[in-house]
Scaffold this motif. Sequence first.
Motif, PDB file in Angstrom:
ATOM      1  N   ALA A 135       0.822  -1.213   0.000  1.00 34.86           N
ATOM      2  CA  ALA A 135       0.000   0.000   0.000  1.00 34.86           C
ATOM      3  C   ALA A 135       0.858   1.267   0.000  1.00 34.86           C
ATOM      4  O   ALA A 135       0.434   2.309  -0.517  1.00 34.86           O
ATOM      5  CB  ALA A 135      -0.916   0.005   1.223  1.00 34.86           C
ATOM      6  N   LEU A 136       2.075   1.189   0.551  1.00 37.61           N
ATOM      7  CA  LEU A 136       2.911   2.378   0.686  1.00 37.61           C
ATOM      8  C   LEU A 136       3.768   2.666  -0.540  1.00 37.61           C
ATOM      9  O   LEU A 136       4.077   3.828  -0.826  1.00 37.61           O
ATOM     10  CB  LEU A 136       3.815   2.232   1.916  1.00 37.61           C
ATOM     11  N   VAL A 137       4.171   1.632  -1.273  1.00 31.61           N
ATOM     12  CA  VAL A 137       5.035   1.833  -2.437  1.00 31.61           C
ATOM     13  C   VAL A 137       4.395   2.778  -3.470  1.00 31.61           C
ATOM     14  O   VAL A 137       5.076   3.668  -3.998  1.00 31.61           O
ATOM     15  CB  VAL A 137       5.416   0.479  -3.069  1.00 31.61           C
ATOM     16  N   PRO A 138       3.095   2.634  -3.790  1.00 31.91           N
ATOM     17  CA  PRO A 138       2.499   3.590  -4.741  1.00 31.91           C
ATOM     18  C   PRO A 138       2.576   5.040  -4.270  1.00 31.91           C
ATOM     19  O   PRO A 138       2.724   5.952  -5.092  1.00 31.91           O
ATOM     20  CB  PRO A 138       1.043   3.109  -4.850  1.00 31.91           C
ATOM     21  N   ALA A 139       2.477   5.266  -2.958  1.00 35.15           N
ATOM     22  CA  ALA A 139       2.569   6.628  -2.436  1.00 35.15           C
ATOM     23  C   ALA A 139       3.970   7.194  -2.649  1.00 35.15           C
ATOM     24  O   ALA A 139       4.128   8.379  -2.966  1.00 35.15           O
ATOM     25  CB  ALA A 139       2.203   6.649  -0.953  1.00 35.15           C
ATOM     26  N   LEU A 140       4.984   6.359  -2.490  1.00 35.63           N
ATOM     27  CA  LEU A 140       6.350   6.805  -2.770  1.00 35.63           C
ATOM     28  C   LEU A 140       6.526   7.088  -4.252  1.00 35.63           C
ATOM     29  O   LEU A 140       7.156   8.069  -4.642  1.00 35.63           O
ATOM     30  CB  LEU A 140       7.350   5.740  -2.296  1.00 35.63           C
ATOM     31  N   ALA A 141       5.947   6.233  -5.085  1.00 34.57           N
ATOM     32  CA  ALA A 141       6.057   6.403  -6.537  1.00 34.57           C
ATOM     33  C   ALA A 141       5.417   7.717  -6.996  1.00 34.57           C
ATOM     34  O   ALA A 141       5.899   8.358  -7.932  1.00 34.57           O
ATOM     35  CB  ALA A 141       5.412   5.220  -7.250  1.00 34.57           C
ATOM     36  N   LYS A 142       4.332   8.126  -6.332  1.00 32.48           N
ATOM     37  CA  LYS A 142       3.626   9.355  -6.700  1.00 32.48           C
ATOM     38  C   LYS A 142       4.270  10.602  -6.106  1.00 32.48           C
ATOM     39  O   LYS A 142       3.825  11.717  -6.371  1.00 32.48           O
ATOM     40  CB  LYS A 142       2.169   9.284  -6.236  1.00 32.48           C
TER      41      LYS A 142
END
Length: 304
Positions: A135-142
């Motif tokens: 769930a957290l990796v997409p937030a880092l990607a954005k």
Amino acid sequence: MLRRLKSRQLLLLIALSEARSLRKAAAALNMTQPTATKLLQNLENNVGLALFERGRRGMQPTIYGEVIIRHARLVLADLNRTRLELQSLSSGGTGRIRIGAVISAIPVLLARAVARLKQQHSGLSVTIDVGTSDALVPALAKGELDVLLARPLVLADRPEFNYEELTEEPIQIVARAGHALAASERLRLGDLAGSAWTLLPPGTPMRKVLEPIFAQIGPGEPRNVVETSSIMTMIALLQESEMLAVMPADVTNFNTRHGLLCRLPISLPPIMGSYGIVTRRDRPLSPSTTTFLQHLKATMQRFD
């Protein structure tokens, strides 16, 4: 050509990717549909590529659209971060950092590192988001996070990230303090058949690696389960029932010290592997992030 992108066009790209409708995207941005149409047409003319396709499912981004939408998110996230850092500095602060972390890192490593960080940099604004790695990796990607403490399991085929290992992550079966099973001297996995559980949702890294463990308890996964991504909810459920859960050792130890949980006398193999520091390759670390990582690694060395 991309230098001429306007902020309104960036916002429109993101709104379109979410709404899949020019009318809805225009309404979300408080602009007329003709204005939105013209902005999109000008953008496609500038890049010389079709960014969206119109179909029965609405406006779908093309492969070119997906690329520019991703970069639009990063640009706007960087602008927002700059705005917040300037706001912090103008009000007497010394910067801002947004940290994402799996629950394993919270009770000991991250809490101690951030506490020491704030002792030396009291004006630094720190935000911590807690969740599962996937769930957290997409937030880092954005660009919504500056740094992430997560497991490498979810980074396969993601070359845009750097990963630096920190520590192994043992897991343990836990119950409320005083649970009857805690007093058993020769407890085996098979003895847990029929027990009620509270677990992370299916698809999360921990739930995936637990499959061989549950296979030793009985056929298939447990049927009497409450699923939640909240560790606090798990702990509350354990307090009010005879349920069992599987938690990282640092989380277990923290709650055991405070008299909330107990560890069942069953040793589990190191199936979770490690977790570590995840950052974006295409974004330089801010001074605040660099300072935080220095404190994090210094805290880690004290454990060695």
